[in-house]
Structures are given as C-alpha cells and as structure tokens.
Design a protein around this motif. Structure first.
Motif, PDB file in Angstrom:
ATOM      1  N   MET A   1       0.944  -1.353  -0.052  1.00  0.00           N
ATOM      2  CA  MET A   1       0.158   0.031  -0.026  1.00  0.00           C
ATOM      3  C   MET A   1       0.933   1.251  -0.117  1.00  0.00           C
ATOM      4  O   MET A   1       0.606   2.211  -0.701  1.00  0.00           O
ATOM      5  CB  MET A   1      -0.961   0.000   1.096  1.00  0.00           C
ATOM      6  CG  MET A   1      -1.607   1.077   1.392  1.00  0.00           C
ATOM      7  SD  MET A   1      -3.012   1.176   0.197  1.00  0.00           S
ATOM      8  CE  MET A   1      -4.007   2.554   0.349  1.00  0.00           C
ATOM      9  N   LEU A   2       1.716   1.312   0.989  1.00  0.00           N
ATOM     10  CA  LEU A   2       2.563   2.368   0.904  1.00  0.00           C
ATOM     11  C   LEU A   2       3.636   2.705  -0.289  1.00  0.00           C
ATOM     12  O   LEU A   2       3.868   3.781  -0.791  1.00  0.00           O
ATOM     13  CB  LEU A   2       3.674   2.400   2.043  1.00  0.00           C
ATOM     14  CG  LEU A   2       4.506   3.597   2.113  1.00  0.00           C
ATOM     15  CD1 LEU A   2       3.695   4.846   2.575  1.00  0.00           C
ATOM     16  CD2 LEU A   2       5.410   3.405   3.729  1.00  0.00           C
ATOM     17  N   ALA A   4       2.392   1.910  -3.287  1.00  0.00           N
ATOM     18  CA  ALA A   4       1.436   2.791  -4.274  1.00  0.00           C
ATOM     19  C   ALA A   4       1.513   4.075  -3.980  1.00  0.00           C
ATOM     20  O   ALA A   4       1.483   4.859  -4.913  1.00  0.00           O
ATOM     21  CB  ALA A   4       0.153   2.008  -4.354  1.00  0.00           C
ATOM     22  N   ILE A   5       1.368   4.443  -2.888  1.00  0.00           N
ATOM     23  CA  ILE A   5       1.266   5.984  -2.387  1.00  0.00           C
ATOM     24  C   ILE A   5       2.609   6.681  -2.686  1.00  0.00           C
ATOM     25  O   ILE A   5       2.747   7.880  -3.282  1.00  0.00           O
ATOM     26  CB  ILE A   5       0.870   6.049  -0.930  1.00  0.00           C
ATOM     27  CG1 ILE A   5      -0.403   5.415  -0.527  1.00  0.00           C
ATOM     28  CG2 ILE A   5       0.876   7.520  -0.403  1.00  0.00           C
ATOM     29  CD1 ILE A   5      -0.914   5.561   1.010  1.00  0.00           C
ATOM     30  N   THR A   6       3.734   6.098  -2.574  1.00  0.00           N
ATOM     31  CA  THR A   6       4.872   6.412  -3.043  1.00  0.00           C
ATOM     32  C   THR A   6       4.949   6.794  -4.419  1.00  0.00           C
ATOM     33  O   THR A   6       5.354   7.799  -4.722  1.00  0.00           O
ATOM     34  CB  THR A   6       6.127   5.622  -2.472  1.00  0.00           C
ATOM     35  OG1 THR A   6       5.923   5.307  -1.287  1.00  0.00           O
ATOM     36  CG2 THR A   6       7.533   6.102  -2.785  1.00  0.00           C
ATOM     37  N   TYR A   7       4.261   5.781  -5.106  1.00  0.00           N
ATOM     38  CA  TYR A   7       4.661   5.862  -6.421  1.00  0.00           C
ATOM     39  C   TYR A   7       3.553   7.104  -7.198  1.00  0.00           C
ATOM     40  O   TYR A   7       4.138   7.844  -7.948  1.00  0.00           O
ATOM     41  CB  TYR A   7       4.160   4.862  -7.419  1.00  0.00           C
ATOM     42  CG  TYR A   7       4.163   4.561  -8.631  1.00  0.00           C
ATOM     43  CD1 TYR A   7       5.347   4.806  -9.566  1.00  0.00           C
ATOM     44  CD2 TYR A   7       2.751   4.880  -9.498  1.00  0.00           C
ATOM     45  CE1 TYR A   7       5.176   4.742 -10.737  1.00  0.00           C
ATOM     46  CE2 TYR A   7       3.112   4.867 -10.846  1.00  0.00           C
ATOM     47  CZ  TYR A   7       4.229   4.869 -11.538  1.00  0.00           C
ATOM     48  OH  TYR A   7       4.248   4.915 -12.859  1.00  0.00           O
ATOM     49  N   ALA A   8       2.556   7.247  -6.594  1.00  0.00           N
ATOM     50  CA  ALA A   8       1.559   8.194  -6.851  1.00  0.00           C
ATOM     51  C   ALA A   8       2.024   9.810  -6.480  1.00  0.00           C
ATOM     52  O   ALA A   8       1.744  10.520  -7.149  1.00  0.00           O
ATOM     53  CB  ALA A   8       0.148   8.058  -6.024  1.00  0.00           C
ATOM     54  N   THR A   9       2.572   9.800  -5.535  1.00  0.00           N
ATOM     55  CA  THR A   9       3.298  10.963  -5.035  1.00  0.00           C
ATOM     56  C   THR A   9       4.474  11.189  -5.938  1.00  0.00           C
ATOM     57  O   THR A   9       4.775  12.542  -6.252  1.00  0.00           O
ATOM     58  CB  THR A   9       4.031  11.080  -3.671  1.00  0.00           C
ATOM     59  OG1 THR A   9       4.780  10.098  -3.265  1.00  0.00           O
ATOM     60  CG2 THR A   9       2.684  11.207  -2.675  1.00  0.00           C
ATOM     61  N   TYR A  10       5.238  10.378  -6.350  1.00  0.00           N
ATOM     62  CA  TYR A  10       6.380  10.559  -7.447  1.00  0.00           C
ATOM     63  C   TYR A  10       5.780  10.837  -8.746  1.00  0.00           C
ATOM     64  O   TYR A  10       6.422  11.594  -9.379  1.00  0.00           O
ATOM     65  CB  TYR A  10       7.150   9.114  -7.611  1.00  0.00           C
ATOM     66  CG  TYR A  10       8.338   9.275  -8.661  1.00  0.00           C
ATOM     67  CD1 TYR A  10       9.321   9.948  -8.277  1.00  0.00           C
ATOM     68  CD2 TYR A  10       8.194   8.580  -9.765  1.00  0.00           C
ATOM     69  CE1 TYR A  10      10.534  10.042  -8.854  1.00  0.00           C
ATOM     70  CE2 TYR A  10       9.310   8.716 -10.673  1.00  0.00           C
ATOM     71  CZ  TYR A  10      10.406   9.304 -10.530  1.00  0.00           C
ATOM     72  OH  TYR A  10      11.405   9.661 -11.295  1.00  0.00           O
ATOM     73  N   SER A 112      15.584   4.132  13.151  1.00  0.00           N
ATOM     74  CA  SER A 112      16.334   2.993  13.498  1.00  0.00           C
ATOM     75  C   SER A 112      16.200   1.819  12.077  1.00  0.00           C
ATOM     76  O   SER A 112      17.095   1.581  11.397  1.00  0.00           O
ATOM     77  CB  SER A 112      15.921   2.244  14.697  1.00  0.00           C
ATOM     78  OG  SER A 112      16.722   1.144  14.879  1.00  0.00           O
ATOM     79  N   PRO A 113      14.959   1.511  12.248  1.00  0.00           N
ATOM     80  CA  PRO A 113      14.737   0.795  10.524  1.00  0.00           C
ATOM     81  C   PRO A 113      14.450   1.702   9.672  1.00  0.00           C
ATOM     82  O   PRO A 113      13.269   2.490   9.790  1.00  0.00           O
ATOM     83  CB  PRO A 113      13.576  -0.195  10.767  1.00  0.00           C
ATOM     84  CG  PRO A 113      12.990   0.282  12.212  1.00  0.00           C
ATOM     85  CD  PRO A 113      13.775   1.377  12.824  1.00  0.00           C
ATOM     86  N   ARG A 114      15.084   2.380   8.508  1.00  0.00           N
ATOM     87  CA  ARG A 114      14.843   3.268   7.721  1.00  0.00           C
ATOM     88  C   ARG A 114      13.750   3.020   6.745  1.00  0.00           C
ATOM     89  O   ARG A 114      13.798   1.999   6.245  1.00  0.00           O
ATOM     90  CB  ARG A 114      16.240   3.554   7.050  1.00  0.00           C
ATOM     91  CG  ARG A 114      17.093   4.609   7.943  1.00  0.00           C
ATOM     92  CD  ARG A 114      18.249   5.064   7.156  1.00  0.00           C
ATOM     93  NE  ARG A 114      19.222   5.945   7.786  1.00  0.00           N
ATOM     94  CZ  ARG A 114      19.949   6.412   7.335  1.00  0.00           C
ATOM     95  NH1 ARG A 114      20.719   6.072   6.310  1.00  0.00           N
ATOM     96  NH2 ARG A 114      20.943   7.094   8.386  1.00  0.00           N
ATOM     97  N   ASN A 115      12.495   3.629   6.595  1.00  0.00           N
ATOM     98  CA  ASN A 115      11.721   3.630   5.595  1.00  0.00           C
ATOM     99  C   ASN A 115      11.501   4.595   4.444  1.00  0.00           C
ATOM    100  O   ASN A 115      11.244   5.463   4.534  1.00  0.00           O
ATOM    101  CB  ASN A 115      10.219   3.665   6.528  1.00  0.00           C
ATOM    102  CG  ASN A 115       9.101   3.215   5.621  1.00  0.00           C
ATOM    103  OD1 ASN A 115       9.530   2.701   4.473  1.00  0.00           O
ATOM    104  ND2 ASN A 115       8.052   3.175   6.387  1.00  0.00           N
ATOM    105  N   PHE A 116      12.580   3.777   3.438  1.00  0.00           N
ATOM    106  CA  PHE A 116      12.636   4.751   2.423  1.00  0.00           C
ATOM    107  C   PHE A 116      11.227   5.088   1.695  1.00  0.00           C
ATOM    108  O   PHE A 116      11.401   6.265   1.200  1.00  0.00           O
ATOM    109  CB  PHE A 116      13.716   4.068   1.479  1.00  0.00           C
ATOM    110  CG  PHE A 116      14.049   4.949   0.136  1.00  0.00           C
ATOM    111  CD1 PHE A 116      15.036   5.936   0.402  1.00  0.00           C
ATOM    112  CD2 PHE A 116      13.209   4.614  -0.850  1.00  0.00           C
ATOM    113  CE1 PHE A 116      14.904   6.950  -0.783  1.00  0.00           C
ATOM    114  CE2 PHE A 116      13.471   5.514  -2.196  1.00  0.00           C
ATOM    115  CZ  PHE A 116      14.462   6.665  -1.931  1.00  0.00           C
ATOM    116  N   ASN A 117      10.345   4.251   1.661  1.00  0.00           N
ATOM    117  CA  ASN A 117       9.167   4.658   0.857  1.00  0.00           C
ATOM    118  C   ASN A 117       8.524   5.712   1.690  1.00  0.00           C
ATOM    119  O   ASN A 117       7.988   6.681   0.933  1.00  0.00           O
ATOM    120  CB  ASN A 117       8.227   3.261   0.982  1.00  0.00           C
ATOM    121  CG  ASN A 117       8.833   2.489  -0.067  1.00  0.00           C
ATOM    122  OD1 ASN A 117       9.463   2.709  -1.180  1.00  0.00           O
ATOM    123  ND2 ASN A 117       8.211   0.953   0.014  1.00  0.00           N
TER     124      ASN A 117
END
Length: 153
Positions: A1-2, A4-10, A112-117
């Motif tokens: 899901m995230l 898809a949101i990342t792609y939409a904002t891109y 700590s765990p990097r969330n790149f999306n």
C-alpha cells in the motif's frame, strides 16, 4: 500500500515539474523565475541521478540523506533570500514548506529501521507543494500583468 502511495506522489512530483515549474519559469516575474530555478535544479538532478544510479546497480549511498539535507538547506536559504529581497509572501511560503523537509530528512537519518518509501513520499509531496506554490505565484503575477496591460490600454 505504501509503495502505491509513494509511486502516486512520485508521479505527482513529476507532473508538477513541467506544469508548475514551467509556468513559474516562463510566465512568472523575476522572483518566481529565480525561485523555480533554485528549486528545479536539485529536484531534476535528484530525479535523474537516483534512477540512473539504481539502474546501473549502485545502491543508495549512506551519505545520500546528508546530501539531501544540505541541498534542502541551500534551497531554503535561497528561497528565504528571494522572499526578503522581493518582499514576496509566496516565496516565504515556499521557503517554509521546503524547510519542513529538513525535519523529515533528519527523522529519516535518525530512524532505526529506515523506511525509504515513507521518506520518498514525504519528499515528493513537499517538492510538489513548493512547485505548486511557485506556479500559483506565477499565475497571480501573470494575471496582474495582463490586468495592468488592459488598464493601460
């Protein structure tokens, strides 16, 4: 899901570059043109360098967030200078929105765990927002020039 949101904002950011950035560059007054130039150069470099480096097999460097933070700081300072120089509330608003990216870069670095999306989504929304503000400022100044021309005629 995230993802898809990342792609939409891109995609949103990619649409904002030619639309809002182009309007600001070609139809805006001096402040909007300078502001669009200051914002578009690092944005376009990022949008070209990152995909090309990923395609060539290079992973994202650990120093990339620091480069992003330095770039964001430089763009914010440039927009602040233009806002003060030309007394433009539009550029001040763009500077404030761009400055919020400093927080997100810092939060990404400290995570700590990097969330790149999630980080990419935040950066894309901020870039599209700044370009939208500059495009709106260009439309307002363009409209004011048209109305002034009609009044003079």
């Amino acid at each position: 899901m995230l993802y898809a949101i990342t792609y939409a904002t891109y995609v949103l950011q990619l649409c904002a570059i030619p639309l809002a950035g182009g309007v600001a560059l070609f139809k805006g007054d001096k402040p909007e043109r300078f502001g669009a130039t200051i914002v578009l150069i690092p944005t376009l470099l990022e949008d070209v360098i990152l995909p090309v480096s990923k395609h060539l097999g290079y992973p994202l460097a650990d120093s990339m967030p620091y480069v992003e933070m330095l770039s964001t700081f430089a763009v914010s300072c440039g927009l602040l200078y233009l806002a003060v120089r030309y007394a433009s509330l539009w550029l001040a608003a763009a500077m404030v929105v761009e400055g919020t990216e400093l927080y997100f870069v810092r939060a990404f670095i400290d995570a700590s765990p990097r969330n790149f999306n999630l980080y990419a989504t935040e950066v894309n929304v901020i870039s599209a927002g700044v370009l939208g503000i500059l495009g709106g400022a260009a439309i307002v100044s363009w409209r004011a020039r048209i109305q002034k021309g009609r009044a003079d005629a």
